[in-house]
Design a protein around this motif. Structure first.
Motif, PDB file in Angstrom:
ATOM      1  N   ILE A 110       0.838  -1.209   0.000  1.00  0.00           N
ATOM      2  CA  ILE A 110       0.000   0.000   0.000  1.00  0.00           C
ATOM      3  C   ILE A 110       0.866   1.249   0.000  1.00  0.00           C
ATOM      4  CG2 ILE A 110      -1.656   1.348   1.336  1.00  0.00           C
ATOM      5  CD1 ILE A 110      -2.869  -1.302   2.293  1.00  0.00           C
ATOM      6  N   TRP A 111       1.882   1.265   0.864  1.00  0.00           N
ATOM      7  CA  TRP A 111       2.763   2.421   0.928  1.00  0.00           C
ATOM      8  C   TRP A 111       3.535   2.605  -0.384  1.00  0.00           C
ATOM      9  CZ3 TRP A 111       3.080   6.650   3.569  1.00  0.00           C
ATOM     10  CH2 TRP A 111       2.575   6.720   4.856  1.00  0.00           C
ATOM     11  N   GLY A 112       3.977   1.509  -0.967  1.00  0.00           N
ATOM     12  CA  GLY A 112       4.687   1.586  -2.234  1.00  0.00           C
ATOM     13  C   GLY A 112       3.814   2.185  -3.329  1.00  0.00           C
ATOM     14  N   PHE A 113       2.545   1.753  -3.370  1.00  0.00           N
ATOM     15  CA  PHE A 113       1.615   2.277  -4.373  1.00  0.00           C
ATOM     16  C   PHE A 113       1.339   3.758  -4.121  1.00  0.00           C
ATOM     17  CE2 PHE A 113      -2.764   3.195  -5.768  1.00  0.00           C
ATOM     18  CZ  PHE A 113      -2.625   2.908  -7.129  1.00  0.00           C
ATOM     19  N   ILE A 114       1.147   4.123  -2.858  1.00  0.00           N
ATOM     20  CA  ILE A 114       0.889   5.526  -2.510  1.00  0.00           C
ATOM     21  C   ILE A 114       2.072   6.409  -2.931  1.00  0.00           C
ATOM     22  CG2 ILE A 114       0.639   7.157  -0.595  1.00  0.00           C
ATOM     23  CD1 ILE A 114      -0.984   5.014   0.869  1.00  0.00           C
ATOM     24  N   LEU A 115       3.274   5.946  -2.635  1.00  0.00           N
ATOM     25  CA  LEU A 115       4.465   6.723  -2.981  1.00  0.00           C
ATOM     26  C   LEU A 115       4.633   6.833  -4.491  1.00  0.00           C
ATOM     27  CD1 LEU A 115       6.921   5.341  -0.287  1.00  0.00           C
ATOM     28  CD2 LEU A 115       6.024   7.675  -0.440  1.00  0.00           C
ATOM     29  N   THR A 128       4.648  10.234  -6.448  1.00  0.00           N
ATOM     30  CA  THR A 128       5.779  10.555  -7.314  1.00  0.00           C
ATOM     31  C   THR A 128       5.303  11.044  -8.673  1.00  0.00           C
ATOM     32  OG1 THR A 128       7.237   8.944  -6.236  1.00  0.00           O
ATOM     33  CG2 THR A 128       7.814   9.618  -8.468  1.00  0.00           C
ATOM     34  N   MET A 129       4.344  10.315  -9.261  1.00  0.00           N
ATOM     35  CA  MET A 129       3.804  10.714 -10.556  1.00  0.00           C
ATOM     36  C   MET A 129       3.058  12.048 -10.443  1.00  0.00           C
ATOM     37  SD  MET A 129       4.865   8.439 -12.651  1.00  0.00           S
ATOM     38  CE  MET A 129       6.325   8.346 -11.592  1.00  0.00           C
ATOM     39  N   GLY A 130       2.340  12.213  -9.326  1.00  0.00           N
ATOM     40  CA  GLY A 130       1.630  13.472  -9.101  1.00  0.00           C
ATOM     41  C   GLY A 130       2.596  14.640  -8.958  1.00  0.00           C
ATOM     42  N   LEU A 131       3.700  14.401  -8.249  1.00  0.00           N
ATOM     43  CA  LEU A 131       4.704  15.442  -8.054  1.00  0.00           C
ATOM     44  C   LEU A 131       5.371  15.813  -9.376  1.00  0.00           C
ATOM     45  CD1 LEU A 131       6.172  17.241  -6.040  1.00  0.00           C
ATOM     46  CD2 LEU A 131       7.799  15.369  -5.649  1.00  0.00           C
ATOM     47  N   SER A 132       5.563  14.822 -10.222  1.00  0.00           N
ATOM     48  CA  SER A 132       6.166  15.107 -11.531  1.00  0.00           C
ATOM     49  C   SER A 132       5.245  15.988 -12.370  1.00  0.00           C
ATOM     50  CB  SER A 132       6.468  13.800 -12.275  1.00  0.00           C
ATOM     51  OG  SER A 132       5.278  13.108 -12.614  1.00  0.00           O
ATOM     52  N   LEU A 133       3.935  15.713 -12.317  1.00  0.00           N
ATOM     53  CA  LEU A 133       2.972  16.553 -13.033  1.00  0.00           C
ATOM     54  C   LEU A 133       2.911  17.951 -12.434  1.00  0.00           C
ATOM     55  CD1 LEU A 133      -0.014  14.098 -13.680  1.00  0.00           C
ATOM     56  CD2 LEU A 133       1.545  15.068 -15.377  1.00  0.00           C
ATOM     57  N   LEU A 134       2.970  18.025 -11.105  1.00  0.00           N
ATOM     58  CA  LEU A 134       2.948  19.320 -10.432  1.00  0.00           C
ATOM     59  C   LEU A 134       4.174  20.149 -10.810  1.00  0.00           C
ATOM     60  CD1 LEU A 134       1.682  21.269  -8.386  1.00  0.00           C
ATOM     61  CD2 LEU A 134       2.957  20.067  -6.578  1.00  0.00           C
ATOM     62  N   THR A 135       5.321  19.496 -10.869  1.00  0.00           N
ATOM     63  CA  THR A 135       6.548  20.177 -11.272  1.00  0.00           C
ATOM     64  C   THR A 135       6.431  20.714 -12.693  1.00  0.00           C
ATOM     65  OG1 THR A 135       7.867  18.715  -9.849  1.00  0.00           O
ATOM     66  CG2 THR A 135       9.042  19.929 -11.566  1.00  0.00           C
ATOM     67  N   LEU A 136       5.861  19.882 -13.565  1.00  0.00           N
ATOM     68  CA  LEU A 136       5.660  20.300 -14.950  1.00  0.00           C
ATOM     69  C   LEU A 136       4.686  21.473 -15.015  1.00  0.00           C
ATOM     70  CD1 LEU A 136       6.478  19.575 -17.863  1.00  0.00           C
ATOM     71  CD2 LEU A 136       4.458  18.109 -17.975  1.00  0.00           C
ATOM     72  N   ILE A 192      16.375  16.024 -14.583  1.00  0.00           N
ATOM     73  CA  ILE A 192      16.696  16.768 -13.359  1.00  0.00           C
ATOM     74  C   ILE A 192      15.772  16.352 -12.221  1.00  0.00           C
ATOM     75  CG2 ILE A 192      16.723  19.064 -12.298  1.00  0.00           C
ATOM     76  CD1 ILE A 192      17.441  20.183 -15.075  1.00  0.00           C
ATOM     77  N   PHE A 193      14.474  16.253 -12.518  1.00  0.00           N
ATOM     78  CA  PHE A 193      13.484  15.907 -11.495  1.00  0.00           C
ATOM     79  C   PHE A 193      13.744  14.525 -10.923  1.00  0.00           C
ATOM     80  CE2 PHE A 193       9.483  13.675 -10.543  1.00  0.00           C
ATOM     81  CZ  PHE A 193       9.017  14.454  -9.494  1.00  0.00           C
ATOM     82  N   TYR A 194      13.921  13.516 -11.794  1.00  0.00           N
ATOM     83  CA  TYR A 194      14.109  12.144 -11.319  1.00  0.00           C
ATOM     84  C   TYR A 194      15.460  11.970 -10.625  1.00  0.00           C
ATOM     85  CZ  TYR A 194       9.893  10.672 -13.752  1.00  0.00           C
ATOM     86  OH  TYR A 194       8.586  10.520 -14.157  1.00  0.00           O
ATOM     87  N   THR A 195      16.471  12.720 -11.036  1.00  0.00           N
ATOM     88  CA  THR A 195      17.765  12.648 -10.353  1.00  0.00           C
ATOM     89  C   THR A 195      17.641  13.172  -8.922  1.00  0.00           C
ATOM     90  OG1 THR A 195      19.006  12.930 -12.429  1.00  0.00           O
ATOM     91  CG2 THR A 195      20.159  13.417 -10.371  1.00  0.00           C
ATOM     92  N   LEU A 196      17.013  14.336  -8.776  1.00  0.00           N
ATOM     93  CA  LEU A 196      16.828  14.915  -7.444  1.00  0.00           C
ATOM     94  C   LEU A 196      15.951  14.022  -6.572  1.00  0.00           C
ATOM     95  CD1 LEU A 196      16.305  18.697  -8.347  1.00  0.00           C
ATOM     96  CD2 LEU A 196      18.333  17.629  -7.354  1.00  0.00           C
TER      97      LEU A 196
END
Length: 263
Positions: A188-193, A197-205, A239-243
Protein backbone atom coordinates in the motif's frame (compact mmCIF):
# COMPACT_ATOMS: atom_id res chain seq x y z
CA UNK A 1 32.78 -4.62 2.62
CA UNK A 2 30.37 -2.87 0.27
CA UNK A 3 31.76 -4.89 -2.60
CA UNK A 4 31.13 -8.20 -0.83
CA UNK A 5 27.55 -7.30 0.10
CA UNK A 6 26.88 -6.04 -3.42
CA UNK A 7 28.22 -9.28 -4.89
CA UNK A 8 25.60 -11.35 -3.07
CA UNK A 9 22.83 -8.91 -3.94
CA UNK A 10 23.73 -9.07 -7.64
CA UNK A 11 23.98 -12.84 -7.51
CA UNK A 12 20.46 -13.10 -6.08
CA UNK A 13 18.92 -10.87 -8.75
CA UNK A 14 20.85 -12.21 -11.74
CA UNK A 15 20.15 -15.81 -10.74
CA UNK A 16 16.65 -15.41 -12.21
CA UNK A 17 16.72 -12.54 -14.67
CA UNK A 18 19.71 -13.96 -16.56
CA UNK A 19 17.32 -16.71 -17.68
CA UNK A 20 15.06 -14.02 -19.16
CA UNK A 21 18.11 -12.43 -20.78
CA UNK A 22 18.98 -15.70 -22.51
CA UNK A 23 15.40 -16.44 -23.58
CA UNK A 24 14.89 -12.92 -24.93
CA UNK A 25 18.08 -13.03 -27.00
CA UNK A 26 17.21 -16.57 -28.16
CA UNK A 27 13.73 -15.67 -29.40
CA UNK A 28 15.06 -12.45 -30.91
CA UNK A 29 17.48 -14.63 -32.89
CA UNK A 30 14.69 -17.02 -33.92
CA UNK A 31 12.59 -14.05 -35.02
CA UNK A 32 15.40 -12.88 -37.27
CA UNK A 33 16.03 -16.36 -38.68
CA UNK A 34 12.38 -17.10 -39.50
CA UNK A 35 11.74 -13.66 -40.98
CA UNK A 36 14.90 -13.91 -43.10
CA UNK A 37 13.41 -16.87 -44.99
CA UNK A 38 11.51 -15.28 -47.85
CA UNK A 39 8.45 -16.58 -49.69
CA UNK A 40 7.43 -18.92 -46.87
CA UNK A 41 4.09 -18.45 -45.13
CA UNK A 42 4.93 -20.97 -42.41
CA UNK A 43 8.26 -19.33 -41.58
CA UNK A 44 6.51 -15.96 -41.54
CA UNK A 45 3.97 -17.26 -39.03
CA UNK A 46 6.72 -18.74 -36.83
CA UNK A 47 8.58 -15.44 -37.06
CA UNK A 48 5.52 -13.51 -35.92
CA UNK A 49 5.02 -15.90 -32.99
CA UNK A 50 8.66 -15.56 -31.93
CA UNK A 51 8.40 -11.80 -32.33
CA UNK A 52 5.42 -11.69 -29.97
CA UNK A 53 7.26 -13.85 -27.44
CA UNK A 54 10.33 -11.63 -27.71
CA UNK A 55 8.30 -8.51 -26.95
CA UNK A 56 6.64 -10.21 -23.95
CA UNK A 57 10.03 -11.31 -22.65
CA UNK A 58 11.36 -7.76 -22.91
CA UNK A 59 8.61 -6.54 -20.60
CA UNK A 60 9.19 -9.58 -18.37
CA UNK A 61 12.83 -8.59 -17.95
CA UNK A 62 11.91 -5.23 -16.44
CA UNK A 63 9.08 -6.63 -14.31
CA UNK A 64 11.13 -9.52 -12.93
CA UNK A 65 14.10 -7.23 -12.36
CA UNK A 66 11.92 -5.05 -10.12
CA UNK A 67 10.34 -8.01 -8.33
CA UNK A 68 13.72 -9.62 -7.59
CA UNK A 69 15.10 -6.36 -6.22
CA UNK A 70 12.12 -5.85 -3.92
CA UNK A 71 12.17 -9.53 -2.93
CA UNK A 72 15.85 -9.30 -2.07
CA UNK A 73 15.25 -6.30 0.17
CA UNK A 74 12.45 -8.07 2.05
CA UNK A 75 14.21 -11.42 2.49
CA UNK A 76 17.62 -10.00 3.26
CA UNK A 77 16.52 -7.32 5.71
CA UNK A 78 13.24 -8.58 7.18
CA UNK A 79 13.01 -12.33 6.51
CA UNK A 80 14.97 -15.33 7.77
CA UNK A 81 18.19 -14.05 6.20
CA UNK A 82 17.91 -10.83 8.21
CA UNK A 83 19.19 -12.49 11.38
CA UNK A 84 22.51 -13.06 9.64
CA UNK A 85 22.47 -9.74 7.78
CA UNK A 86 22.07 -7.63 10.89
CA UNK A 87 24.84 -9.47 12.75
CA UNK A 88 27.41 -8.74 10.06
CA UNK A 89 30.06 -6.11 10.88
CA UNK A 90 28.58 -3.80 8.25
CA UNK A 91 26.99 -0.41 8.75
CA UNK A 92 23.30 -0.15 7.92
CA UNK A 93 24.05 2.63 5.46
CA UNK A 94 26.40 0.29 3.59
CA UNK A 95 23.75 -2.43 3.43
CA UNK A 96 21.18 -0.11 1.90
CA UNK A 97 23.74 1.45 -0.46
CA UNK A 98 24.39 -2.05 -1.77
CA UNK A 99 20.69 -2.50 -2.51
CA UNK A 100 20.57 0.84 -4.33
CA UNK A 101 23.68 0.10 -6.43
CA UNK A 102 22.26 -3.34 -7.25
CA UNK A 103 19.12 -1.63 -8.57
CA UNK A 104 21.20 0.71 -10.75
CA UNK A 105 23.41 -2.04 -12.17
CA UNK A 106 20.72 -4.63 -12.90
CA UNK A 107 18.33 -2.06 -14.37
CA UNK A 108 21.08 -0.80 -16.67
CA UNK A 109 21.98 -4.30 -17.88
CA UNK A 110 18.30 -5.20 -18.35
CA UNK A 111 17.73 -2.19 -20.57
CA UNK A 112 20.96 -3.02 -22.44
CA UNK A 113 19.79 -6.60 -23.10
CA UNK A 114 16.47 -5.26 -24.42
CA UNK A 115 18.30 -2.94 -26.82
CA UNK A 116 20.57 -5.78 -27.97
CA UNK A 117 17.54 -8.03 -28.53
CA UNK A 118 15.83 -5.36 -30.60
CA UNK A 119 18.99 -5.06 -32.70
CA UNK A 120 19.18 -8.84 -33.21
CA UNK A 121 15.52 -9.21 -34.16
CA UNK A 122 15.09 -6.21 -36.42
CA UNK A 123 18.53 -5.28 -37.71
CA UNK A 124 18.98 -5.00 -41.43
CA UNK A 125 20.86 -2.59 -43.64
CA UNK A 126 17.61 -1.01 -44.76
CA UNK A 127 16.26 -0.68 -41.21
CA UNK A 128 19.57 0.72 -39.99
CA UNK A 129 19.65 3.33 -42.74
CA UNK A 130 16.03 4.25 -42.04
CA UNK A 131 16.71 4.52 -38.30
CA UNK A 132 19.83 6.59 -38.89
CA UNK A 133 17.98 8.92 -41.24
CA UNK A 134 15.12 9.29 -38.74
CA UNK A 135 17.47 9.95 -35.84
CA UNK A 136 19.46 12.42 -37.94
CA UNK A 137 16.25 14.32 -38.65
CA UNK A 138 15.23 14.28 -34.99
CA UNK A 139 18.74 15.25 -33.86
CA UNK A 140 18.75 18.20 -36.26
CA UNK A 141 15.38 19.35 -34.92
CA UNK A 142 16.75 19.14 -31.38
CA UNK A 143 19.94 20.90 -32.50
CA UNK A 144 22.06 18.09 -31.07
CA UNK A 145 23.81 14.87 -32.11
CA UNK A 146 22.24 11.41 -32.35
CA UNK A 147 24.29 10.21 -29.39
CA UNK A 148 23.20 13.11 -27.21
CA UNK A 149 19.56 12.67 -28.19
CA UNK A 150 19.56 8.94 -27.42
CA UNK A 151 21.42 9.61 -24.15
CA UNK A 152 18.76 12.10 -23.05
CA UNK A 153 15.88 9.73 -23.88
CA UNK A 154 17.65 6.76 -22.27
CA UNK A 155 18.58 8.83 -19.20
CA UNK A 156 15.01 10.02 -18.60
CA UNK A 157 13.60 6.48 -19.01
CA UNK A 158 16.31 4.85 -16.88
CA UNK A 159 15.97 7.36 -14.04
CA UNK A 160 12.19 7.00 -14.02
CA UNK A 161 12.52 3.23 -13.53
CA UNK A 162 15.06 3.76 -10.74
CA UNK A 163 12.70 6.15 -8.92
CA UNK A 164 9.83 3.65 -9.22
CA UNK A 165 12.12 1.01 -7.68
CA UNK A 166 13.04 3.36 -4.84
CA UNK A 167 9.38 4.13 -4.18
CA UNK A 168 8.98 0.38 -3.70
CA UNK A 169 12.01 0.27 -1.40
CA UNK A 170 10.61 3.09 0.73
CA UNK A 171 7.21 1.42 0.88
CA UNK A 172 8.81 -1.81 2.08
CA UNK A 173 10.83 -0.05 4.77
CA UNK A 174 7.83 1.93 6.06
CA UNK A 175 5.48 -1.06 5.85
CA UNK A 176 7.80 -3.25 7.90
CA UNK A 177 7.82 -0.76 10.75
CA UNK A 178 4.17 -1.69 11.41
CA UNK A 179 3.25 -4.20 14.10
CA UNK A 180 1.15 -6.41 11.79
CA UNK A 181 0.18 -6.79 8.15
CA UNK A 182 3.64 -5.64 7.17
CA UNK A 183 3.65 -6.89 3.57
CA UNK A 184 0.18 -5.55 2.82
CA UNK A 185 1.12 -2.18 4.28
CA UNK A 186 4.39 -2.25 2.34
CA UNK A 187 2.48 -2.75 -0.93
CA UNK A 188 0.00 0.00 0.00
CA UNK A 189 2.76 2.42 0.93
CA UNK A 190 4.69 1.59 -2.23
CA UNK A 191 1.62 2.28 -4.37
CA UNK A 192 0.89 5.53 -2.51
CA UNK A 193 4.46 6.72 -2.98
CA UNK A 194 4.35 5.81 -6.67
CA UNK A 195 1.15 7.82 -7.15
CA UNK A 196 2.63 10.73 -5.19
CA UNK A 197 5.78 10.55 -7.31
CA UNK A 198 3.80 10.71 -10.56
CA UNK A 199 1.63 13.47 -9.10
CA UNK A 200 4.70 15.44 -8.05
CA UNK A 201 6.17 15.11 -11.53
CA UNK A 202 2.97 16.55 -13.03
CA UNK A 203 2.95 19.32 -10.43
CA UNK A 204 6.55 20.18 -11.27
CA UNK A 205 5.66 20.30 -14.95
CA UNK A 206 2.64 22.49 -14.17
CA UNK A 207 4.71 24.90 -12.07
CA UNK A 208 7.22 25.20 -14.90
CA UNK A 209 4.25 26.02 -17.13
CA UNK A 210 3.62 29.13 -15.03
CA UNK A 211 6.87 30.48 -16.43
CA UNK A 212 6.64 28.98 -19.94
CA UNK A 213 3.48 29.32 -22.01
CA UNK A 214 4.42 26.40 -24.28
CA UNK A 215 4.49 24.05 -21.27
CA UNK A 216 1.16 25.36 -19.96
CA UNK A 217 -0.36 24.53 -23.34
CA UNK A 218 0.20 20.85 -22.51
CA UNK A 219 -2.47 21.25 -19.81
CA UNK A 220 -4.83 23.65 -21.57
CA UNK A 221 -4.67 22.67 -25.25
CA UNK A 222 -4.40 19.59 -27.45
CA UNK A 223 -2.52 19.13 -30.69
CA UNK A 224 1.05 19.05 -31.92
CA UNK A 225 3.86 19.77 -29.45
CA UNK A 226 6.84 21.88 -30.46
CA UNK A 227 10.37 20.50 -30.48
CA UNK A 228 11.50 22.98 -27.82
CA UNK A 229 8.69 21.82 -25.53
CA UNK A 230 9.62 18.13 -25.84
CA UNK A 231 13.26 19.01 -25.33
CA UNK A 232 12.46 20.97 -22.16
CA UNK A 233 10.27 18.16 -20.76
CA UNK A 234 13.02 15.57 -21.30
CA UNK A 235 15.66 17.66 -19.55
CA UNK A 236 13.24 18.57 -16.78
CA UNK A 237 12.48 14.86 -16.32
CA UNK A 238 16.18 14.03 -15.95
CA UNK A 239 16.70 16.77 -13.36
CA UNK A 240 13.48 15.91 -11.49
CA UNK A 241 14.11 12.14 -11.32
CA UNK A 242 17.77 12.65 -10.35
CA UNK A 243 16.83 14.91 -7.44
CA UNK A 244 13.98 12.63 -6.39
CA UNK A 245 16.29 9.62 -6.50
CA UNK A 246 18.70 11.41 -4.15
CA UNK A 247 15.82 12.32 -1.83
CA UNK A 248 14.51 8.74 -1.78
CA UNK A 249 18.02 7.43 -1.07
CA UNK A 250 18.47 9.86 1.85
CA UNK A 251 15.05 9.03 3.31
CA UNK A 252 15.51 5.26 2.97
CA UNK A 253 18.97 5.38 4.53
CA UNK A 254 17.69 7.48 7.44
CA UNK A 255 14.69 5.20 8.05
CA UNK A 256 16.85 2.09 7.84
CA UNK A 257 19.42 3.46 10.26
CA UNK A 258 16.68 4.09 12.83
CA UNK A 259 16.25 0.35 13.25
CA UNK A 260 14.62 -2.71 11.75
CA UNK A 261 11.87 -4.86 13.23
CA UNK A 262 12.59 -8.48 12.31
CA UNK A 263 9.82 -11.09 12.51
Amino acid sequence: MLGKVLKYDLKYVYKVIVVFYILTILFAGLTRIFWSIENSTIMGVFGSICNGITICLMFSILINNMMRLWSRLVKNLYGDESYLTHTLPVEKGTIYTSKFLCALITTFTSVAVIIISIFIAYYSKENLEFLKASLDAVAMMYDTSIINFLAVVFGAFFLEIVVVLQAGYTGIIIGHKANDGKMIKAVIWGFILYVLTMGLSLLTLYISGLFRTDIMKLFTMSGAVSIDTVKFVLYLGIIFYTLLSVVYFAIDTLLFKKGVDVD
